[in-house]
Design a protein around this motif. Structure first.
Motif, PDB file in Angstrom:
ATOM      1  N   LEU A  10       1.206  -1.288   0.314  1.00  0.00           N
ATOM      2  CA  LEU A  10      -0.046  -0.215   0.325  1.00  0.00           C
ATOM      3  C   LEU A  10       0.654   1.597  -0.046  1.00  0.00           C
ATOM      4  N   LEU A  14       1.058   4.668  -3.315  1.00  0.00           N
ATOM      5  CA  LEU A  14       0.223   5.468  -2.838  1.00  0.00           C
ATOM      6  C   LEU A  14       1.802   6.493  -3.291  1.00  0.00           C
ATOM      7  N   THR A  19      -2.308   6.370  -5.439  1.00  0.00           N
ATOM      8  CA  THR A  19      -3.036   5.400  -5.630  1.00  0.00           C
ATOM      9  C   THR A  19      -2.913   3.852  -4.861  1.00  0.00           C
ATOM     10  N   PRO A  20      -3.973   3.642  -4.231  1.00  0.00           N
ATOM     11  CA  PRO A  20      -3.561   2.175  -3.785  1.00  0.00           C
ATOM     12  C   PRO A  20      -3.664   1.345  -4.146  1.00  0.00           C
ATOM     13  N   LEU A  78      -8.190   7.070   2.744  1.00  0.00           N
ATOM     14  CA  LEU A  78      -8.618   5.598   2.393  1.00  0.00           C
ATOM     15  C   LEU A  78      -9.757   5.106   3.728  1.00  0.00           C
ATOM     16  N   LEU A  83      -9.217  -0.674   4.510  1.00  0.00           N
ATOM     17  CA  LEU A  83      -7.770  -1.750   5.324  1.00  0.00           C
ATOM     18  C   LEU A  83      -8.439  -2.514   5.804  1.00  0.00           C
TER      19      LEU A  83
END
Length: 285
Positions: A10, A14, A19-20, A78, A83
């Protein structure tokens, strides 16, 4: 996959694409996956050094890292449910932050091994960049503000204009009453200190105020000036011309700058050796 590996995936996505990873395109993933694999190998090797160096992540360290992470994740928009879906629920983040704390501790330990800049290096850099160490012109400034708000009683544009015109006429007669009038009439929190804004450099105020203030002679007031906050009268109490920063102060700043660069370079070299050989340079162990 361990939680720190999920988090590292992750983190890298980023950093590279803002962006994830689950939103990366096929083209981005083709570029991303080899970089992610290298990142995992390197992070594993870095954390392996923690034991050899006698470094550990304390409970306070981990909790502080989790608290700081909450803000970073909020900035990245997020959601907790996103998550949790990839295993980074509260427990998962705790485990991931344990890994991150160890990374930081090892890298800080490495940075501390960097040689300090010599006095000759500092003096040479200062001599080559002396023009960078100028304190800008500053003005000691006070102001009176009357806010303008169509929806607030007593703050209508015509009412504020009439009130500030009266204050301006009084100050034209005797500027020594500026602090007293600011305390009684200004609608800025600085009214408690007689409208004092302190020493101001260019670019810190609204453009209209900045331009007006830096055109004023010392001990003069401005005409009424408009800003997004409302109507102002500025008082330039004193002027501090641009001048060189004292040499001792400048040399301290140079030493701090060179020390930071040395730390970064030493860290980078250590990481490159670790990534290539699987072991850090002997001198940094």
């Amino acid at each position: 996959m361990e939680k720190w590996q999920v988090f590292s995936r992750l983190k890298l996505a980023l950093a590279l694409y803002e962006t994830p990873p689950w939103l990366l395109t096929a083209e981005q993933l083709t570029e991303f996956e080899p970089r992610y694999a290298r990142q995992l190998r390197l992070e594993s090797r870095v954390v392996d050094q923690a034991g050899a160096l006698g470094l550990r992540a304390t409970e306070n360290d981990i909790r502080a890292a989790v608290a700081e992470l909450d803000q970073r994740l909020a900035d990245a928009a997020l959601q907790p449910r996103q998550l949790a879906a990839i295993g980074l629920d509260a427990r998962g983040l705790y485990e991931a932050m344990t890994h991150e704390v160890l990374l930081d501790k090892v890298l800080e330990h490495v940075a501390q091994q960097a040689p300090a800049p010599s006095a000759a290096d500092v003096a040479q850099w200062y001599a080559a960049h002396r023009d960078n160490f100028m304190r800008p012109e500053q003005r000691a400034c006070s102001h009176i503000l009357l806010t303008v708000d169509e929806e607030q009683p007593g703050c209508q544009p015509d009412q504020a204009a009439r009130r500030i015109a009266i204050l301006h006429r009084r100050l034209r007669r005797d500027v020594r009453d500026f602090a007293g009038l600011a305390q009684r009439h200004s609608q800025c929190p600085t009214a408690l200190d007689g409208g004092n804004l302190g020493w101001v450099s260019r670019g810190l105020l609204y453009a209209s105020l900045d331009e007006t203030l830096f055109a004023l002679p010392a001990r003069h007031i401005s005409d009424v000036v408009t800003s997004p906050m409302g109507l102002h009268i500025l008082y330039c109490r004193d002027i501090r011309p641009a001048a060189p920063i004292p040499q001792d102060e400048a040399m301290n700043a140079v030493e701090t700058r060179l020390r930071a660069k040395a730390r970064q370079a030493y860290q980078r070299q250590w990481l490159e050796t670790l990534a290539r050989d699987g072991q850090p340079p002997a001198a940094a162990r």
